[in-house]
Design a protein around this motif. Sequence first.
Motif, PDB file in Angstrom:
ATOM      1  N   THR A  34     -31.488 -31.837  32.357  1.00  0.00           N
ATOM      2  CA  THR A  34     -30.186 -31.589  32.974  1.00  0.00           C
ATOM      3  C   THR A  34     -30.366 -31.350  34.465  1.00  0.00           C
ATOM      4  O   THR A  34     -31.308 -30.675  34.885  1.00  0.00           O
ATOM      5  CB  THR A  34     -29.512 -30.350  32.351  1.00  0.00           C
ATOM      6  OG1 THR A  34     -29.451 -30.519  30.939  1.00  0.00           O
ATOM      7  CG2 THR A  34     -28.112 -30.165  32.907  1.00  0.00           C
ATOM      8  N   PHE A  52     -27.944 -30.427  38.127  1.00  0.00           N
ATOM      9  CA  PHE A  52     -27.098 -29.305  38.509  1.00  0.00           C
ATOM     10  C   PHE A  52     -25.785 -29.411  37.735  1.00  0.00           C
ATOM     11  O   PHE A  52     -24.916 -30.208  38.078  1.00  0.00           O
ATOM     12  CB  PHE A  52     -26.824 -29.326  40.014  1.00  0.00           C
ATOM     13  CG  PHE A  52     -28.002 -28.907  40.851  1.00  0.00           C
ATOM     14  CD1 PHE A  52     -28.216 -27.571  41.157  1.00  0.00           C
ATOM     15  CD2 PHE A  52     -28.900 -29.856  41.319  1.00  0.00           C
ATOM     16  CE1 PHE A  52     -29.299 -27.188  41.935  1.00  0.00           C
ATOM     17  CE2 PHE A  52     -29.985 -29.479  42.088  1.00  0.00           C
ATOM     18  CZ  PHE A  52     -30.185 -28.136  42.389  1.00  0.00           C
ATOM     19  N   SER A 108     -32.071 -26.799  30.406  1.00  0.00           N
ATOM     20  CA  SER A 108     -31.232 -26.335  31.515  1.00  0.00           C
ATOM     21  C   SER A 108     -31.766 -26.787  32.862  1.00  0.00           C
ATOM     22  O   SER A 108     -31.223 -26.418  33.901  1.00  0.00           O
ATOM     23  CB  SER A 108     -31.129 -24.807  31.492  1.00  0.00           C
ATOM     24  OG  SER A 108     -32.414 -24.216  31.568  1.00  0.00           O
ATOM     25  N   HIS A 109     -32.882 -27.563  32.867  1.00  0.00           N
ATOM     26  CA  HIS A 109     -33.489 -28.018  34.107  1.00  0.00           C
ATOM     27  C   HIS A 109     -33.762 -29.523  34.044  1.00  0.00           C
ATOM     28  O   HIS A 109     -33.658 -30.131  32.979  1.00  0.00           O
ATOM     29  CB  HIS A 109     -34.810 -27.284  34.380  1.00  0.00           C
ATOM     30  CG  HIS A 109     -34.658 -25.809  34.504  1.00  0.00           C
ATOM     31  ND1 HIS A 109     -34.747 -24.953  33.413  1.00  0.00           N
ATOM     32  CD2 HIS A 109     -34.420 -25.024  35.578  1.00  0.00           C
ATOM     33  CE1 HIS A 109     -34.576 -23.707  33.827  1.00  0.00           C
ATOM     34  NE2 HIS A 109     -34.380 -23.721  35.124  1.00  0.00           N
ATOM     35  N   ASP A 164     -38.061 -23.013  28.198  1.00  0.00           N
ATOM     36  CA  ASP A 164     -36.948 -23.836  27.723  1.00  0.00           C
ATOM     37  C   ASP A 164     -37.259 -24.471  26.373  1.00  0.00           C
ATOM     38  O   ASP A 164     -36.400 -24.537  25.485  1.00  0.00           O
ATOM     39  CB  ASP A 164     -36.635 -24.936  28.741  1.00  0.00           C
ATOM     40  CG  ASP A 164     -35.692 -24.454  29.831  1.00  0.00           C
ATOM     41  OD1 ASP A 164     -35.166 -23.337  29.692  1.00  0.00           O
ATOM     42  OD2 ASP A 164     -35.492 -25.180  30.813  1.00  0.00           O
ATOM     43  N   HIS A 172     -34.525 -14.743  36.323  1.00  0.00           N
ATOM     44  CA  HIS A 172     -34.586 -15.079  34.904  1.00  0.00           C
ATOM     45  C   HIS A 172     -34.572 -13.843  34.011  1.00  0.00           C
ATOM     46  O   HIS A 172     -33.978 -13.854  32.934  1.00  0.00           O
ATOM     47  CB  HIS A 172     -35.841 -15.904  34.614  1.00  0.00           C
ATOM     48  CG  HIS A 172     -35.691 -17.356  34.927  1.00  0.00           C
ATOM     49  ND1 HIS A 172     -34.687 -18.134  34.409  1.00  0.00           N
ATOM     50  CD2 HIS A 172     -36.403 -18.193  35.735  1.00  0.00           C
ATOM     51  CE1 HIS A 172     -34.784 -19.374  34.861  1.00  0.00           C
ATOM     52  NE2 HIS A 172     -35.810 -19.433  35.675  1.00  0.00           N
ATOM     53  N   GLN A 183     -25.416 -19.767  36.092  1.00  0.00           N
ATOM     54  CA  GLN A 183     -26.513 -20.668  35.732  1.00  0.00           C
ATOM     55  C   GLN A 183     -26.963 -21.514  36.920  1.00  0.00           C
ATOM     56  O   GLN A 183     -28.144 -21.855  37.039  1.00  0.00           O
ATOM     57  CB  GLN A 183     -26.068 -21.573  34.579  1.00  0.00           C
ATOM     58  CG  GLN A 183     -27.137 -22.520  34.060  1.00  0.00           C
ATOM     59  CD  GLN A 183     -28.289 -21.781  33.394  1.00  0.00           C
ATOM     60  OE1 GLN A 183     -28.145 -20.643  32.966  1.00  0.00           O
ATOM     61  NE2 GLN A 183     -29.433 -22.439  33.301  1.00  0.00           N
ATOM     62  N   HIS A 227     -29.731 -19.793  38.723  1.00  0.00           N
ATOM     63  CA  HIS A 227     -30.989 -19.913  37.979  1.00  0.00           C
ATOM     64  C   HIS A 227     -31.650 -21.264  38.277  1.00  0.00           C
ATOM     65  O   HIS A 227     -32.861 -21.336  38.552  1.00  0.00           O
ATOM     66  CB  HIS A 227     -30.723 -19.791  36.475  1.00  0.00           C
ATOM     67  CG  HIS A 227     -30.440 -18.397  36.025  1.00  0.00           C
ATOM     68  ND1 HIS A 227     -31.382 -17.620  35.392  1.00  0.00           N
ATOM     69  CD2 HIS A 227     -29.327 -17.638  36.110  1.00  0.00           C
ATOM     70  CE1 HIS A 227     -30.854 -16.438  35.092  1.00  0.00           C
ATOM     71  NE2 HIS A 227     -29.603 -16.428  35.518  1.00  0.00           N
ATOM     72  N   ILE A 228     -30.854 -22.323  38.188  1.00  0.00           N
ATOM     73  CA  ILE A 228     -31.390 -23.672  38.400  1.00  0.00           C
ATOM     74  C   ILE A 228     -31.871 -23.837  39.840  1.00  0.00           C
ATOM     75  O   ILE A 228     -32.957 -24.370  40.091  1.00  0.00           O
ATOM     76  CB  ILE A 228     -30.315 -24.724  38.061  1.00  0.00           C
ATOM     77  CG1 ILE A 228     -29.940 -24.637  36.575  1.00  0.00           C
ATOM     78  CG2 ILE A 228     -30.799 -26.130  38.395  1.00  0.00           C
ATOM     79  CD1 ILE A 228     -28.735 -25.468  36.199  1.00  0.00           C
ATOM     80  N   THR A 229     -31.070 -23.360  40.800  1.00  0.00           N
ATOM     81  CA  THR A 229     -31.433 -23.487  42.212  1.00  0.00           C
ATOM     82  C   THR A 229     -32.734 -22.756  42.517  1.00  0.00           C
ATOM     83  O   THR A 229     -33.595 -23.270  43.244  1.00  0.00           O
ATOM     84  CB  THR A 229     -30.307 -22.945  43.107  1.00  0.00           C
ATOM     85  OG1 THR A 229     -29.089 -23.637  42.804  1.00  0.00           O
ATOM     86  CG2 THR A 229     -30.637 -23.129  44.571  1.00  0.00           C
ATOM     87  N   SER A 273     -35.178 -22.198  40.468  1.00  0.00           N
ATOM     88  CA  SER A 273     -36.282 -22.974  39.895  1.00  0.00           C
ATOM     89  C   SER A 273     -36.669 -24.118  40.820  1.00  0.00           C
ATOM     90  O   SER A 273     -37.861 -24.390  41.022  1.00  0.00           O
ATOM     91  CB  SER A 273     -35.883 -23.524  38.519  1.00  0.00           C
ATOM     92  OG  SER A 273     -35.615 -22.475  37.615  1.00  0.00           O
ATOM     93  N   TYR A 274     -35.685 -24.783  41.376  1.00  0.00           N
ATOM     94  CA  TYR A 274     -35.964 -25.890  42.305  1.00  0.00           C
ATOM     95  C   TYR A 274     -36.671 -25.369  43.550  1.00  0.00           C
ATOM     96  O   TYR A 274     -37.609 -26.002  44.051  1.00  0.00           O
ATOM     97  CB  TYR A 274     -34.665 -26.594  42.701  1.00  0.00           C
ATOM     98  CG  TYR A 274     -34.172 -27.583  41.680  1.00  0.00           C
ATOM     99  CD1 TYR A 274     -34.153 -28.943  41.951  1.00  0.00           C
ATOM    100  CD2 TYR A 274     -33.713 -27.175  40.435  1.00  0.00           C
ATOM    101  CE1 TYR A 274     -33.699 -29.859  41.018  1.00  0.00           C
ATOM    102  CE2 TYR A 274     -33.266 -28.077  39.496  1.00  0.00           C
ATOM    103  CZ  TYR A 274     -33.257 -29.411  39.788  1.00  0.00           C
ATOM    104  OH  TYR A 274     -32.820 -30.312  38.847  1.00  0.00           O
TER     105      TYR A 274
END
Length: 323
Positions: free
Chosen positions: A24, A26, A184-185, A192, A271, A279, A282-284, A286-287
């Motif tokens: 996934t 953004f 989710s990433h 995950d 996290h 969310q 969280h994703i940002t 990780s990037y």
Amino acid sequence: MNKRLMNRHHVSELNTSATPFLLTGFMGLEKAHHWITILLSVIYISILHGNGILLFLIRVDHNLHKLIYYFLAMLATTDFGMTLVTMPTMLCVMWINHREIRHGSCFLQAYFIHSFSIIESGTLLAMAYDRFVAICNPLRYTSILTNTQVIKIGVGIFMREFVLILPPILPLYWFSYCRYHVFSHAFCLHQDVIKLACADIIFSQLYPIVVVFSMLLIDFLIIFCSYILILKTVMSIASGKKRYKALNTCVSHICCILIFYVTVLGLTFIHQLGKNVPQLIHITMSYIYFIFPPFMNPVTYTTKTKQVCSSILQVFLLPPSRT
């Protein structure tokens, strides 16, 4: 009763099927994926060029054939590898919407992602040891950090990664996955994958938190203590010019330490404690964790290290002398 049997049959089908996982991008910003991809592509090319140039300089310039630059080459190789492992899947997900990834490829990607994190931490620790010996015990530097010793340190860093990361990754190949196969990433992370497994995952959940994060914490504490001793030694030097020169050799390394561990702490905090954080955050994070250190480390060393700057001028900008 029949409904329960049907549910069991459905779960069994999911367990035995080879349904790929789905990555996934953004979520909620799908319309902006193409614009995000342009930015990621620029960063991707910059990371490859930056770390590639560092490796090339260390290879061709004899002035950089020193132990600290061998460790820098390990750091650049680690950043290079992390980028090659993560960025292609990110770009495929957001540019052409290619979201499927097979189980084996996913687990292998997760292994390399977590491995490179441990290797980077170990390399930063080795570089701190190099600075500690060079400043606190300069007369014995060449006798302590011999080529054989450096090889042993390098092998130890890779062996530690192999021993630490393999135990939580191997069981992933044997688990059944009966939940939704959506991550989710835009890349595979161990945490995950574990959420999708239909098995006893207590060990796989606790092991990374207890072992991996404790190892990163131990590395950081040792680096911190080494710099306290370095600072103590530097402050005992009478000449202000020599103090400045000694500290200046550590600036690039300190910047890389802060870049790596601040992003690690930020990602961990989000996290573990940011359950109410959107969310997207969280994703940002990780990037940022996967992109920022590989992007900034070459910039730091090429701008803050005098010998690397001189090497760039000599190899790329200054014309060769004609005889």
